[in-house]
Design an enzyme around this catalytic site. Sequence first.
Site, PDB file in Angstrom:
ATOM      1  CG  MET A 125      -1.748  -1.208   1.441  1.00 37.34           C
ATOM      2  SD  MET A 125      -2.856  -0.992   2.843  1.00 37.34           S
ATOM      3  CE  MET A 125      -3.531  -2.654   2.989  1.00 37.34           C
ATOM      4  N   GLY A 153      -7.417  -1.392   2.055  1.00 38.59           N
ATOM      5  CA  GLY A 153      -6.669  -0.431   2.871  1.00 38.59           C
ATOM      6  C   GLY A 153      -6.382  -0.908   4.282  1.00 38.59           C
ATOM      7  CG  PHE A 154      -7.538   0.224   7.024  1.00 36.40           C
ATOM      8  CD1 PHE A 154      -6.440   0.727   7.719  1.00 36.40           C
ATOM      9  CD2 PHE A 154      -8.242   1.067   6.185  1.00 36.40           C
ATOM     10  CE1 PHE A 154      -6.066   2.060   7.578  1.00 36.40           C
ATOM     11  CE2 PHE A 154      -7.868   2.407   6.038  1.00 36.40           C
ATOM     12  CZ  PHE A 154      -6.780   2.902   6.740  1.00 36.40           C
ATOM     13  CG  MET A 182     -10.336  -5.772  -3.274  1.00 35.35           C
ATOM     14  SD  MET A 182      -9.125  -6.622  -2.240  1.00 35.35           S
ATOM     15  CE  MET A 182      -9.463  -5.933  -0.624  1.00 35.35           C
ATOM     16  N   GLY A 186      -9.087  -6.555   9.079  1.00 34.55           N
ATOM     17  CA  GLY A 186     -10.083  -6.606  10.150  1.00 34.55           C
ATOM     18  C   GLY A 186     -11.399  -5.918   9.853  1.00 34.55           C
ATOM     19  CG  MET A 245      -4.435  -2.547  -2.367  1.00 31.39           C
ATOM     20  SD  MET A 245      -4.791  -3.119  -0.705  1.00 31.39           S
ATOM     21  CE  MET A 245      -3.407  -4.219  -0.473  1.00 31.39           C
TER      22      MET A 245
END
Length: 255
Positions: A36, A141-142, A136, A144, A67
């Site tokens: 990222m 981006g994150f 996706m 959890g 990303m």
Amino acid sequence: MVELAPSILSADFARLAEQIGAAERGGGTVIHVDVMDGHFVPNITIGPPVVASLRKVTKLPLDCHLMIENPDEFIPALADAGADWISVHYEACRHLHRSLELIAQHGMRPAVVINPATPVEFLLDVLPMVHHVLVMSVNPGFGGQKFIPFTLNKIQRLCQLRDQLGLQYRVEVDGGVAEDTIASVVEAGADLLVAGNAVFGDGHPEENARRLLRTARAAAGEQSASPKKVQHLQPVNHRRPAATKKRNSLLRVKL
Ligand code: DX5
Ligand code: ZN
């Protein structure tokens, strides 16, 4: 056969080798690496130097999910670092076909990723040249985050298209894959299952990987085969082949 690709995004970065070893003992057969840049997604992670270090501690395929803006600029360095599979976002590539060709020219397996809001149909023309399509199931981006259920339709649609078009690409899913969602994604047709938080989140990657795989294989109707039997077709040449220099050369992507 379904495969688990533990995402190191949720691992302890100070103990990556150890954590990867544990995930591998639990049955992980691909290591998912999230790259990222703080621009395409609102987070920064790792780049080619870390990939080169990972290459020294595992023989499993390194599945690099880019990303980043301008992914073409990093493809040669990732090839030199020992990446095996590279996936680029439809939404980040101005010239997607060129990016996929570039990945293949560097001896790696090309793949394309779509965000939850991007229709599968946008990929029709490049499906014949990809090793896998990454769906996706969260906004990237994150780790959890919560699984977005309508992305199951995309997995199903990609599997239908594969049959209709007589292609061989695999379907990977990434985001919110955990004990409560993994059976649904397998039933929808995904066979490469990325999981970060569900593997590394609580510090017990081996046990978590084993449990997730057991659930996934049951959903796929597979016997509990040993992960050692998984064979990735044709070893990947990590060196940059001479073909890199030839522009416009005809490409044949081997799956
Ligand atoms: C998110 C990353 C994922 C992430 C998934 O942008 O692409 O690979 O690690 O994490 P979980 O499995 O925790 O949703
Ligand atoms: Zn990812």
